[in-house]
Design a protein around this motif. Structure first.
Motif, PDB file in Angstrom:
ATOM      1  N   ASP A  32       0.868  -1.189   0.000  1.00 27.25           N
ATOM      2  CA  ASP A  32       0.000   0.000   0.000  1.00 27.25           C
ATOM      3  C   ASP A  32       0.900   1.232   0.000  1.00 27.25           C
ATOM      4  OD1 ASP A  32      -3.105   0.840   1.130  1.00 27.25           O
ATOM      5  OD2 ASP A  32      -1.485   2.274   1.415  1.00 27.25           O
ATOM      6  N   GLY A  33       0.582   2.191  -0.852  1.00 23.95           N
ATOM      7  CA  GLY A  33       1.380   3.412  -0.936  1.00 23.95           C
ATOM      8  C   GLY A  33       1.385   4.161   0.391  1.00 23.95           C
ATOM      9  N   ARG A  34       2.578   4.615   0.794  1.00 25.83           N
ATOM     10  CA  ARG A  34       2.700   5.334   2.068  1.00 25.83           C
ATOM     11  C   ARG A  34       2.422   6.822   1.849  1.00 25.83           C
ATOM     12  NH1 ARG A  34       8.455   6.868   4.588  1.00 25.83           N
ATOM     13  NH2 ARG A  34       7.796   7.791   6.555  1.00 25.83           N
ATOM     14  N   PHE A  36       0.072   8.314   0.323  1.00 25.73           N
ATOM     15  CA  PHE A  36      -0.229   8.637  -1.073  1.00 25.73           C
ATOM     16  C   PHE A  36      -1.297   9.719  -1.196  1.00 25.73           C
ATOM     17  CE2 PHE A  36       1.526   5.465  -4.374  1.00 25.73           C
ATOM     18  CZ  PHE A  36       2.768   5.509  -3.788  1.00 25.73           C
ATOM     19  N   ASP A  77      -4.360   2.870  -4.150  1.00 25.26           N
ATOM     20  CA  ASP A  77      -2.890   2.832  -4.053  1.00 25.26           C
ATOM     21  C   ASP A  77      -2.405   1.496  -3.502  1.00 25.26           C
ATOM     22  OD1 ASP A  77      -3.703   3.128  -1.417  1.00 25.26           O
ATOM     23  OD2 ASP A  77      -2.027   4.441  -0.888  1.00 25.26           O
TER      24      ASP A  77
HETATM   25 MG   LIG Z   1      -1.799   4.351   1.150  1.00 26.58          MG
END
Ligand SMILES: [Mg+2]
Ligand SMILES: Nc1nc2c(ncn2[C@@H]2O[C@H](COP(=O)(O)OP(=O)(O)O)[C@@H](O)[C@H]2O)c(=O)[nH]1
Length: 256
Positions: A32-34, A36, A77
């Motif tokens: 999962d995008g940090r 985002f 994301d």
């Molecule tokens: Mg995220």
């Protein structure tokens, strides 16, 4: 000091190193995008940007290829990668799997976008095929919920509400209310691109390629594996059947 003993004492403190995913379990790694929300705010169209989506599909492709996954699913994301029970990359060590998957995703997205991006990573395990089917239905339901919410949120913001006001208007509201809100602003949620409402899947398919064997002097057909990107996934029971079909291609006794 006995150096072998010293080495052993230090090694023992690498406490998590021996933790492995359960033998015989299906494994899903989800990255999962940090932050985002921040990364996407300045660079991409709200609520959905095809350019951002392309970056996520490219990142999913890199993960599938690098880690030898069976199926990838991406929405917003996040990316889930499914591995069959016989998969034994890195001897199934959890530390390796989460750190390498996060690294592969971060590097692929950053290189392609020319922005520094980080992903976190976690592991899910299922003993039964039905649990795997349920997992992907769960993520697809999340895609639909977030897609509808995202569209409503940005519709309200574009109409002049603050983000806080938009959140307050949407809090606790039904799916019907949100669909109606969009409809009043000229958007029919069901007509939006399928990838925005149901997510996108990637899986391997076999492709037959006619060729010629000069040694034998005859036409031959070779098969190659290539990744298929499915931007038009079915939903609910039909999606469950689609996932079940992928799982049925796996011989669980075979170690790959
Ligand atoms: Mg995220
Ligand atoms: N602008 C834009 N943002 C997106 C897109 N897809 C996902 N996002 C954002 O990515 C974020 C993902 O949510 P979440 O992981 O909970 O937030 P995070 O903790 O900030 O990474 C949300 O803020 C989404 O609005 C897109 O296509 N365009």
């Amino acid at each position: 000091m006995d150096s072998a003993d010293f080495e052993a004492r230090m090694r023992r403190l690498e406490y998590f190193h021996g933790v492995r995913t359960l033998p015989g379990a299906w494994v899903v790694i989800r990255v999962d995008g940090r932050s985002f929300t921040r990364l996407t705010a300045a660079r991409f169209e709200k609520p959905f940007d095809p350019a951002f989506h392309e970056l996520m599909v490219g990142t999913a492709r890199a993960l599938l290829e690098d880690l030898h996954g069976l199926y990838a699913y991406t929405e917003s994301d996040e990316i889930s990668i499914l591995f069959p029970p016989g998969w034994d990359l890195f001897d199934r060590e959890v530390e390796k799997l989460v750190s390498i998957s996060a690294s592969v995703a971060s590097a692929a997205f950053s290189l392609a976008s020319q922005a520094v991006a980080h992903f976190d990573s976690r592991i899910w395990m299922g003993a039964e095929r039905q649990q795997v089917v349920d997992y992907f239905r769960w993520r697809q339901a999340d895609a639909e919920r977030c897609g509808l919410n995202g569209w409503c949120h940005w519709m309200l913001v574009k109409a002049g509400k603050s983000a806080v006001e938009a959140n307050a208007i949407l809090a606790g509201k039904s799916v019907g209310f949100k669909n109606e809100l969009l409809f009043q602003h000229g958007v029919n949620f069901n007509d939006l691109p399928v990838w925005q409402r149901r997510g996108t899947g990637l899986h391997w398919e076999r492709q037959e390629k006619p060729g010629f064997n000069p040694k034998e002097g005859r036409a031959v057909v070779t098969t190659r594996r290539r990744l298929r990107v499915d931007e038009g996934l079915p939903m609910k029971d039909a999606y469950a059947a689609f996932i079940q079909g992928l799982l049925d291609t796996v011989d669980v006794d075979q170690v790959n």
